[in-house]
Design an enzyme around this catalytic site. Structure first.
Site, PDB file in Angstrom:
ATOM      1  N   GLN A  47       0.849  -1.196   0.000  1.00  0.00           N
ATOM      2  CA  GLN A  47       0.000   0.000   0.000  1.00  0.00           C
ATOM      3  C   GLN A  47       0.885   1.247   0.000  1.00  0.00           C
ATOM      4  O   GLN A  47       0.383   2.360  -0.162  1.00  0.00           O
ATOM      5  CB  GLN A  47      -0.920   0.021   1.222  1.00  0.00           C
ATOM      6  CG  GLN A  47      -1.852  -1.168   1.321  1.00  0.00           C
ATOM      7  CD  GLN A  47      -2.594  -1.178   2.646  1.00  0.00           C
ATOM      8  OE1 GLN A  47      -3.712  -0.658   2.766  1.00  0.00           O
ATOM      9  NE2 GLN A  47      -1.961  -1.748   3.651  1.00  0.00           N
TER      10      GLN A  47
ATOM     11  N   ASP B 145       6.223   4.622  -1.093  1.00  0.00           N
ATOM     12  CA  ASP B 145       7.696   4.748  -1.065  1.00  0.00           C
ATOM     13  C   ASP B 145       8.291   3.589  -1.867  1.00  0.00           C
ATOM     14  O   ASP B 145       7.604   2.629  -2.195  1.00  0.00           O
ATOM     15  CB  ASP B 145       8.224   4.769   0.393  1.00  0.00           C
ATOM     16  CG  ASP B 145       8.005   3.449   1.145  1.00  0.00           C
ATOM     17  OD1 ASP B 145       7.455   3.474   2.250  1.00  0.00           O
ATOM     18  OD2 ASP B 145       8.387   2.395   0.604  1.00  0.00           O
TER      19      ASP B 145
ATOM     20  N   HIS C 221      -1.369   1.244  -4.439  1.00  0.00           N
ATOM     21  CA  HIS C 221      -1.778   2.639  -4.221  1.00  0.00           C
ATOM     22  C   HIS C 221      -0.901   3.614  -5.001  1.00  0.00           C
ATOM     23  O   HIS C 221      -0.967   4.827  -4.782  1.00  0.00           O
ATOM     24  CB  HIS C 221      -1.733   2.996  -2.721  1.00  0.00           C
ATOM     25  CG  HIS C 221      -2.819   2.325  -1.933  1.00  0.00           C
ATOM     26  ND1 HIS C 221      -2.879   2.385  -0.562  1.00  0.00           N
ATOM     27  CD2 HIS C 221      -3.884   1.585  -2.320  1.00  0.00           C
ATOM     28  CE1 HIS C 221      -3.942   1.707  -0.146  1.00  0.00           C
ATOM     29  NE2 HIS C 221      -4.564   1.199  -1.189  1.00  0.00           N
TER      30      HIS C 221
ATOM     31  N   CYS D   4       4.201  17.022 -20.373  1.00  0.00           N
ATOM     32  CA  CYS D   4       4.275  15.561 -20.555  1.00  0.00           C
ATOM     33  C   CYS D   4       5.323  15.263 -21.624  1.00  0.00           C
ATOM     34  O   CYS D   4       5.255  15.811 -22.739  1.00  0.00           O
ATOM     35  CB  CYS D   4       2.913  15.018 -21.004  1.00  0.00           C
ATOM     36  SG  CYS D   4       2.995  13.273 -21.495  1.00  0.00           S
TER      37      CYS D   4
ATOM     38  N   ASN E 205       2.162  -6.532  13.713  1.00  0.00           N
ATOM     39  CA  ASN E 205       1.795  -5.156  14.031  1.00  0.00           C
ATOM     40  C   ASN E 205       2.214  -4.876  15.476  1.00  0.00           C
ATOM     41  O   ASN E 205       2.600  -5.775  16.206  1.00  0.00           O
ATOM     42  CB  ASN E 205       0.268  -4.970  13.865  1.00  0.00           C
ATOM     43  CG  ASN E 205      -0.111  -3.524  13.636  1.00  0.00           C
ATOM     44  OD1 ASN E 205       0.181  -2.675  14.480  1.00  0.00           O
ATOM     45  ND2 ASN E 205      -0.750  -3.234  12.514  1.00  0.00           N
TER      46      ASN E 205
ATOM     47  N   ALA F 183       8.170  -4.425  13.368  1.00  0.00           N
ATOM     48  CA  ALA F 183       8.414  -5.321  12.226  1.00  0.00           C
ATOM     49  C   ALA F 183       9.906  -5.483  11.953  1.00  0.00           C
ATOM     50  O   ALA F 183      10.348  -6.537  11.490  1.00  0.00           O
ATOM     51  CB  ALA F 183       7.711  -4.778  10.987  1.00  0.00           C
TER      52      ALA F 183
HETATM   53  N1  APR Z   1       6.145  -2.354  13.135  1.00  0.00           N
HETATM   54  C1  APR Z   1       4.937  -2.913  12.856  1.00  0.00           C
HETATM   55  N2  APR Z   1       3.800  -2.205  12.734  1.00  0.00           N
HETATM   56  C2  APR Z   1       3.888  -0.867  12.898  1.00  0.00           C
HETATM   57  C3  APR Z   1       5.109  -0.208  13.186  1.00  0.00           C
HETATM   58  C4  APR Z   1       6.265  -1.017  13.299  1.00  0.00           C
HETATM   59  N3  APR Z   1       7.474  -0.488  13.577  1.00  0.00           N
HETATM   60  N4  APR Z   1       4.856   1.130  13.317  1.00  0.00           N
HETATM   61  C5  APR Z   1       3.533   1.295  13.103  1.00  0.00           C
HETATM   62  N5  APR Z   1       2.951   0.100  12.865  1.00  0.00           N
HETATM   63  C6  APR Z   1       1.549  -0.168  12.544  1.00  0.00           C
HETATM   64  C7  APR Z   1       0.543   0.661  13.308  1.00  0.00           C
HETATM   65  O1  APR Z   1       0.172   0.005  14.536  1.00  0.00           O
HETATM   66  C8  APR Z   1      -0.636   0.699  12.323  1.00  0.00           C
HETATM   67  O2  APR Z   1      -1.516  -0.403  12.552  1.00  0.00           O
HETATM   68  O3  APR Z   1       1.380   0.191  11.189  1.00  0.00           O
HETATM   69  C9  APR Z   1       0.017   0.556  10.959  1.00  0.00           C
HETATM   70  C10 APR Z   1      -0.012   1.821  10.118  1.00  0.00           C
HETATM   71  O4  APR Z   1      -1.367   2.117   9.866  1.00  0.00           O
HETATM   72  P1  APR Z   1      -1.748   3.351   8.940  1.00  0.00           P
HETATM   73  O5  APR Z   1      -1.042   4.576   9.413  1.00  0.00           O
HETATM   74  O6  APR Z   1      -3.253   3.360   8.852  1.00  0.00           O
HETATM   75  O7  APR Z   1      -1.135   3.006   7.508  1.00  0.00           O
HETATM   76  P2  APR Z   1      -1.685   1.953   6.452  1.00  0.00           P
HETATM   77  O8  APR Z   1      -2.373   0.819   7.125  1.00  0.00           O
HETATM   78  O9  APR Z   1      -0.551   1.640   5.554  1.00  0.00           O
HETATM   79  O10 APR Z   1      -2.768   2.830   5.639  1.00  0.00           O
HETATM   80  C11 APR Z   1      -3.384   2.200   4.541  1.00  0.00           C
HETATM   81  O11 APR Z   1      -4.522   4.238   3.995  1.00  0.00           O
HETATM   82  O12 APR Z   1      -4.620   6.493   3.771  1.00  0.00           O
HETATM   83  C12 APR Z   1      -4.429   5.335   3.091  1.00  0.00           C
HETATM   84  O13 APR Z   1      -3.254   5.203   1.079  1.00  0.00           O
HETATM   85  C13 APR Z   1      -3.066   5.290   2.470  1.00  0.00           C
HETATM   86  O14 APR Z   1      -1.798   3.293   1.958  1.00  0.00           O
HETATM   87  C14 APR Z   1      -2.463   3.993   2.996  1.00  0.00           C
HETATM   88  C15 APR Z   1      -3.681   3.228   3.490  1.00  0.00           C
END
Ligand code: APR
Length: 235
Positions: A91, A94, A109, A136, A202, A220
């Protein structure tokens, strides 16, 4: 430990957190400082394209400096040392999986280093700034470039292939995602219902609890390398 044939790893912002990149929904997350409707919707882009370009140009400069962490590198090791089809469905916009040397990466994404021409559909690969005056390189039209980021309400990328991967995998890992944004949040359900073993990495339980066979809590950067060491050693 069973020998897996087809492994799918879904990654979210949490896998890049230990590379110093902000997640989206934490206390100082990206969406706390920039309302989603302003920078991640079609309406927001139509309303103020210059603001949206500036947001992604700034984010691009931050992402381009980031380096992969042990979690990204562990996935590359898995791809290099474990005899199976191993696909990374991310998702994240980067390019840390690429920097870690991984392959078979599906950016559902989009990617921060890409812009798409809304006139001819050409993808422009660049870590440089893109704005309303960018021409473009294919159709030579100015001002029609959009960050190749999937905005809320737009269709995800690579979904046909990702759906096939989910329906044929026997191990599904979810790493660092809050599991609140669909359709990615439903991937574990598809994998589970098609017979995969499912493991969530997580810091804390997420809303997808029900569909995971196992939850490995912790950062992670530590938990994923340990899990992959075990997978490779005991195959
Ligand atoms: N190790 C493991 N998990 C982690 C760590 C870590 N070091 N740091 C944070 N997390 C977990 C958090 O607990 C959280 O559940 O990563 C998750 C990040 O959640 P979000 O900030 O919601 O990001 P994400 O799930 O990637 O969002 C999904 O939402 O807004 C859209 O397009 C955007 O791709 C994104 C999508």
């Amino acid at each position: 430990m069973p020998q897996y044939q087809n492994i799918v790893i879904l990654t979210g912002a949490g896998i890049s957190a230990e590379s110093g990149l902000a997640t989206f929904r934490s206390s100082n997350g990206l969406w706390n400082n920039h309302p989603v409707e302003d920078v991640a919707t079609v309406e927001g882009f139509q309303r103020n394209p210059a603001y949206v370009h500036a947001f992604y140009n700034e984010l691009k400069q931050e992402l381009v400096k980031a380096q992969p962490n042990p979690a990204h590198l562990a996935l590359t090791r898995l791809q290099n040392e474990y005899p199976a089809r191993i696909s990374i469905v991310t998702q994240n916009v980067d390019t840390l999986h690429e920097k870690a040397g991984s392959r078979n990466i599906y950016h559902i994404h989009g990617q921060i280093n890409q812009a798409v021409c809304q006139n001819c559909g050409q993808i422009l690969e660049t870590f440089g700034d893109v704005d309303t005056e960018t021409v473009c390189p294919h159709c030579q039209i100015m001002g029609m470039m959009k960050p190749n980021i999937v905005f809320f309400g737009e269709n995800l990328l690579c979904m046909d292939e990702v759906d096939r991967l989910l329906r044929t995998c026997d191990l599904f890992l979810s790493v660092g995602t809050s599991g609140v944004v669909f359709p990615a949040a439903a991937f574990v359900q598809i994998a589970k219902l098609n017979g995969a073993e499912t493991v969530e990495f997580n810091l804390e339980p997420t809303s997808n609890n029900y569909y995971f066979d196992r939850h490995i809590f912790g950062k992670a950067g530590s938990t994923l390398p340990a899990f992959i060491d075990d997978l490779i050693t005991n195959r």
